[in-house]
Design an enzyme around this catalytic site. Structure first.
Site, PDB file in Angstrom:
ATOM      1  N   ASP A 212    -123.162 -16.078  36.903  1.00  4.61           N
ATOM      2  CA  ASP A 212    -121.789 -15.630  36.730  1.00  4.61           C
ATOM      3  C   ASP A 212    -121.265 -15.551  38.154  1.00  4.61           C
ATOM      4  O   ASP A 212    -121.569 -14.602  38.879  1.00  4.61           O
ATOM      5  CB  ASP A 212    -121.756 -14.248  36.049  1.00  4.61           C
ATOM      6  CG  ASP A 212    -120.330 -13.735  35.881  1.00  4.61           C
ATOM      7  OD1 ASP A 212    -119.423 -14.295  36.525  1.00  4.61           O
ATOM      8  OD2 ASP A 212    -120.130 -12.781  35.114  1.00  4.61           O
ATOM      9  N   HIS A 213    -120.501 -16.589  38.570  1.00  8.92           N
ATOM     10  CA  HIS A 213    -120.208 -16.705  40.000  1.00  8.92           C
ATOM     11  C   HIS A 213    -119.430 -15.503  40.528  1.00  8.92           C
ATOM     12  O   HIS A 213    -119.441 -15.233  41.721  1.00  8.92           O
ATOM     13  CB  HIS A 213    -119.482 -18.020  40.312  1.00  8.92           C
ATOM     14  CG  HIS A 213    -118.083 -18.072  39.783  1.00  8.92           C
ATOM     15  ND1 HIS A 213    -117.791 -18.509  38.518  1.00  8.92           N
ATOM     16  CD2 HIS A 213    -116.909 -17.713  40.332  1.00  8.92           C
ATOM     17  CE1 HIS A 213    -116.492 -18.417  38.320  1.00  8.92           C
ATOM     18  NE2 HIS A 213    -115.933 -17.935  39.400  1.00  8.92           N
ATOM     19  N   HIS A 275    -117.290 -11.995  33.239  1.00  5.87           N
ATOM     20  CA  HIS A 275    -116.943 -11.422  34.545  1.00  5.87           C
ATOM     21  C   HIS A 275    -116.520  -9.958  34.450  1.00  5.87           C
ATOM     22  O   HIS A 275    -117.003  -9.100  35.183  1.00  5.87           O
ATOM     23  CB  HIS A 275    -115.760 -12.167  35.176  1.00  5.87           C
ATOM     24  CG  HIS A 275    -115.941 -13.642  35.264  1.00  5.87           C
ATOM     25  ND1 HIS A 275    -117.153 -14.222  35.533  1.00  5.87           N
ATOM     26  CD2 HIS A 275    -115.058 -14.657  35.145  1.00  5.87           C
ATOM     27  CE1 HIS A 275    -116.997 -15.538  35.564  1.00  5.87           C
ATOM     28  NE2 HIS A 275    -115.739 -15.824  35.322  1.00  5.87           N
TER      29      HIS A 275
HETATM   30  P1  NDP Z   1    -117.779 -31.926  33.641  1.00  7.68           P
HETATM   31  O1  NDP Z   1    -117.233 -32.183  32.311  1.00  7.68           O
HETATM   32  O2  NDP Z   1    -116.996 -32.320  34.825  1.00  7.68           O
HETATM   33  O3  NDP Z   1    -119.185 -32.684  33.705  1.00  7.68           O
HETATM   34  C1  NDP Z   1    -120.397 -32.159  33.807  1.00  7.68           C
HETATM   35  C2  NDP Z   1    -121.479 -33.197  33.843  1.00  7.68           C
HETATM   36  O4  NDP Z   1    -122.078 -33.243  32.567  1.00  7.68           O
HETATM   37  C3  NDP Z   1    -121.131 -34.602  34.218  1.00  7.68           C
HETATM   38  O5  NDP Z   1    -122.106 -35.000  35.163  1.00  7.68           O
HETATM   39  C4  NDP Z   1    -121.277 -35.391  32.944  1.00  7.68           C
HETATM   40  O6  NDP Z   1    -121.954 -36.603  33.181  1.00  7.68           O
HETATM   41  C5  NDP Z   1    -122.253 -34.576  32.182  1.00  7.68           C
HETATM   42  N1  NDP Z   1    -122.042 -34.670  30.729  1.00  7.68           N
HETATM   43  C6  NDP Z   1    -120.914 -34.459  30.048  1.00  7.68           C
HETATM   44  N2  NDP Z   1    -121.129 -34.585  28.728  1.00  7.68           N
HETATM   45  C7  NDP Z   1    -122.426 -34.911  28.584  1.00  7.68           C
HETATM   46  C8  NDP Z   1    -123.264 -35.196  27.475  1.00  7.68           C
HETATM   47  N3  NDP Z   1    -122.817 -35.146  26.240  1.00  7.68           N
HETATM   48  N4  NDP Z   1    -124.545 -35.502  27.713  1.00  7.68           N
HETATM   49  C9  NDP Z   1    -125.004 -35.537  28.969  1.00  7.68           C
HETATM   50  N5  NDP Z   1    -124.260 -35.273  30.060  1.00  7.68           N
HETATM   51  C10 NDP Z   1    -122.993 -34.968  29.863  1.00  7.68           C
HETATM   52  O7  NDP Z   1    -118.116 -30.377  33.655  1.00  7.68           O
HETATM   53  P2  NDP Z   1    -118.022 -29.351  34.847  1.00  7.68           P
HETATM   54  O8  NDP Z   1    -118.681 -29.923  36.029  1.00  7.68           O
HETATM   55  O9  NDP Z   1    -116.624 -28.877  34.960  1.00  7.68           O
HETATM   56  O10 NDP Z   1    -118.857 -28.111  34.297  1.00  7.68           O
HETATM   57  C11 NDP Z   1    -120.255 -28.094  34.272  1.00  7.68           C
HETATM   58  C12 NDP Z   1    -120.726 -26.738  33.796  1.00  7.68           C
HETATM   59  O11 NDP Z   1    -120.279 -25.744  34.689  1.00  7.68           O
HETATM   60  C13 NDP Z   1    -120.219 -26.352  32.424  1.00  7.68           C
HETATM   61  O12 NDP Z   1    -121.216 -25.609  31.776  1.00  7.68           O
HETATM   62  C14 NDP Z   1    -119.023 -25.457  32.739  1.00  7.68           C
HETATM   63  O13 NDP Z   1    -118.783 -24.543  31.717  1.00  7.68           O
HETATM   64  C15 NDP Z   1    -119.527 -24.764  33.998  1.00  7.68           C
HETATM   65  N6  NDP Z   1    -118.456 -24.282  34.867  1.00  7.68           N
HETATM   66  C16 NDP Z   1    -117.572 -25.158  35.436  1.00  7.68           C
HETATM   67  C17 NDP Z   1    -116.570 -24.684  36.261  1.00  7.68           C
HETATM   68  C18 NDP Z   1    -115.625 -25.614  36.936  1.00  7.68           C
HETATM   69  O14 NDP Z   1    -114.799 -25.112  37.720  1.00  7.68           O
HETATM   70  N7  NDP Z   1    -115.706 -26.905  36.722  1.00  7.68           N
HETATM   71  C19 NDP Z   1    -116.422 -23.242  36.536  1.00  7.68           C
HETATM   72  C20 NDP Z   1    -117.431 -22.419  35.931  1.00  7.68           C
HETATM   73  C21 NDP Z   1    -118.402 -22.940  35.124  1.00  7.68           C
HETATM   74  P3  NDP Z   1    -121.287 -38.040  33.129  1.00  7.68           P
HETATM   75  O15 NDP Z   1    -119.838 -37.852  33.496  1.00  7.68           O
HETATM   76  O16 NDP Z   1    -122.048 -38.778  34.168  1.00  7.68           O
HETATM   77  O17 NDP Z   1    -121.476 -38.530  31.755  1.00  7.68           O
END
Ligand code: NDP
Length: 520
Positions: A212-213, A275
């Site tokens: 939880d950042h 949070h």
């Molecule tokens: P994204 O949607 O940008 O992507 C996350 C990654 O997951 C990508 O590398 C994508 O790979 C991969 N991915 C997506 N769907 C699948 C699937 N079905 N199977 C396998 N890989 C998959 O998400 P975020 O980076 O925004 O978020 C990642 C995590 O962090 C989540 O749990 C989110 O809730 C959490 N988070 C994010 C925040 C943010 O600011 N972004 C803030 C706080 C928490 P590819 O594109 O290569 O397929």
């Protein structure tokens, strides 16, 4: 405290230490043992904006071990070289001007980066990961220590965990294995329990790091220091002196590009369940017997278990919800929530949530804790305000009514610090009393910019320090507290939506719940 620290190679406090007496003589930073860190979802938004810059900043600051390697694992196809190039481009965009990737420092970092293009449903790619980790042990001396960081959509977490086990990566012959799990941890109580079952079938609790950042922010960590490194606050930190506690997490932003996600989440799930309730636990917990992770986390759980979730019948008297309509932010017109991209035009999702909770124990009986979080409020603001009781008798006659109660404010965002409001006499012959403030700001006090939360948290996970990560019992309890509210809100359409204008202080219902909210 973890014991896998090694001697630091760089001063913790940088140039400021010599100049600032508040930081002089502090011991150097802890540096973890050698390890490989694997980012599942390394082609995603969080990795490029937060996680990669955090790791690179640790590298620049000498806070990574010399024997370190990073493996990206995601579906997008990259070779190792293409992924290094991708990382460099992201760092050029997201690192500050004086920390861009260049020269031998970048070269040393880049050679430690590799990438696996993966189908998350195919154990062979996890076996390839195992081979890569063994290669890292040979090439970089990473010692069989593995930190797995799950930064994919949560729906993919169980799959990753299953295949880590299938590939024999759930433990390491020679070193440690830890798993960092991004939020949200479930979307309701049932899904959180299901996810927990999937994780605990493979990893023990002391290897699970639920992130939880918010908890990595300096002022949040300072709640513990304020309360337990001082003697003056604790005697008055109870129902005898405290009138109420307000915890606010406000944003001026709307849902931006995250409408698709947010319209299924809402403010209660997105902010309050994790949070804001975590902040409540830190402010209200009893003094832990030591600063060890499990002593602190044990007290956090106890205080959450003293909060009675509202009954369904009580939900409307103990909570308020809102959804923003069009309005003005910073003098600019902005659209309403229902006009945002990927949001249903008749959406019933709340972008503002406020609750009144009671901690039913000896210390806090009868003291209301008011929690609120909302989007498109006038500004970004996160703070905890402890309001003390009024003076006990009418010392100033009729003017007594003008006397404001003392308020201690722990400022989390955008200012980081502590502020105390108290009353003082206006100089002059008359008995005029006015509120004045004692302010402490981290930036000017310690002469540093606080490190980003992700840097602190990744470092702690590498060190094996779970203090700032949420234990399962507390996650489950937080879901139990909000579940009746979620259920009632989901099952009853709010026909007043949109019920607050963007840029306003929130819906009228919040004022009915508590008229004395501090101004955002
Ligand atoms: P994204 O949607 O940008 O992507 C996350 C990654 O997951 C990508 O590398 C994508 O790979 C991969 N991915 C997506 N769907 C699948 C699937 N079905 N199977 C396998 N890989 C998959 O998400 P975020 O980076 O925004 O978020 C990642 C995590 O962090 C989540 O749990 C989110 O809730 C959490 N988070 C994010 C925040 C943010 O600011 N972004 C803030 C706080 C928490 P590819 O594109 O290569 O397929």
């Amino acid at each position: 405290m973890p014991d896998d620290t090694a001697t630091a190679q760089a001063p913790a406090s940088g140039d400021g230490a010599a100049a600032n007496p508040l930081r002089a003589g502090l011991p150097e930073d802890r540096i973890t043992t050698p390890c490989s860190i694997v980012f599942f979802g390394a082609s995603g938004d969080l990795f490029k904006r937060m996680l990669l810059p955090a790791i690179y900043s640790m590298h620049l600051g000498g806070r990574l071990p010399a024997d370190f390697a990073l493996v990206g694992f995601a579906r997008t196809a990259y070779s190792d070289d293409q992924f290094r190039d991708y990382c460099r481009k992201q760092l050029e965009q997201f690192m500050p001007d004086d920390s861009k990737p260049q020269g031998p420092v970048w070269d040393d970092f880049a050679r430690r980066i590799s990438y696996i293009t993966a189908d998350f449903n195919d154990t062979r790619h996890f076996v390839a990961l195992k081979d890569r980790l063994e290669q890292n042990d040979r090439d970089f001396g990473t010692g069989g220590n593995h930190l797995f960081y799950l930064s994919t959509p949560p729906s993919v977490f169980p799959e990753i965990i299953k295949h880590l086990k299938n590939a024999g990566l759930e433990k390491s012959e020679q070193g440690w294995t830890r798993i960092v799990v991004e939020k949200p941890f479930g979307t309701d109580l049932a899904s959180a329990r299901k996810l927990q079952q999937a994780i605990e079938a493979v990893f023990p609790e002391n290897e699970i790091y639920r992130i939880d950042h918010y908890l990595g922010k300096e002022p949040v960590q300072d709640i513990i220091a304020l309360r337990f490194a001082n003697t003056i606050f604790e005697p008055i930190w109870n129902r005898n002196y405290v009138q109420n506690v307000q915890i606010t997490s406000a944003e001026s932003l709307g849902v931006e590009e995250r409408g698709g996600y947010y319209d299924h989440a809402g403010a209660l799930r997105d902010m309050i369940q994790n949070h804001v309730i975590n902040l409540l636990a830190l402010v209200a917990m009893e003094a832990p017997i030591s600063s060890d992770a499990d002593d602190i986390r044990g007290e956090k759980y106890k205080v959450l278990s003293a909060i009675q979730p509202p009954t369904h019948a009580d939900v409307f008297s103990m909570s308020a919800r809102g959804q923003y309509g069009p309005g003005m932010i910073d003098g600019r017109p902005v659209k309403g929530y229902r006009q945002e991209q990927d949001v249903a035009p008749d959406s019933n999702t709340e972008t503002f949530a406020a609750l009144r909770l009671y901690v039913e124990n000896w210390r806090w009986a009868g003291v209301p804790f008011f929690l609120r979080s909302g989007k498109r409020l006038p500004r970004k603001l996160a703070e905890i305000a402890v309001t003390f009781k009024p003076i006990p008798h009418r010392f100033y006659g009729e003017s007594t009514d003008q006397i404001e109660p003392n308020v201690l404010v722990i400022k989390i965002e955008p200012d980081e610090g502590i502020s105390m409001r108290f009353e003082a006499k206006v100089p002059g012959p008359a008995e005029h009393i006015r509120s004045v403030f004692m302010d402490f700001s981290y930036g000017s006090g310690f002469g540093v910019v606080s490190p980003p939360a992700y840097e602190r948290l990744i470092g702690d996970a590498m060190l094996g320090d779970q203090t700032l990560f949420t234990r399962w019992d507390a996650v489950e309890r937080a879901w139990e507290i909000v579940t009746p509210i979620l259920e009632v809100w989901q099952n009853t359409k709010d026909f007043s939506f949109p019920n607050y204008a963007a840029g306003s202080q929130g819906p009228d219902g919040a004022k009915k719940l508590f008229p004395d909210w501090r101004h955002v």
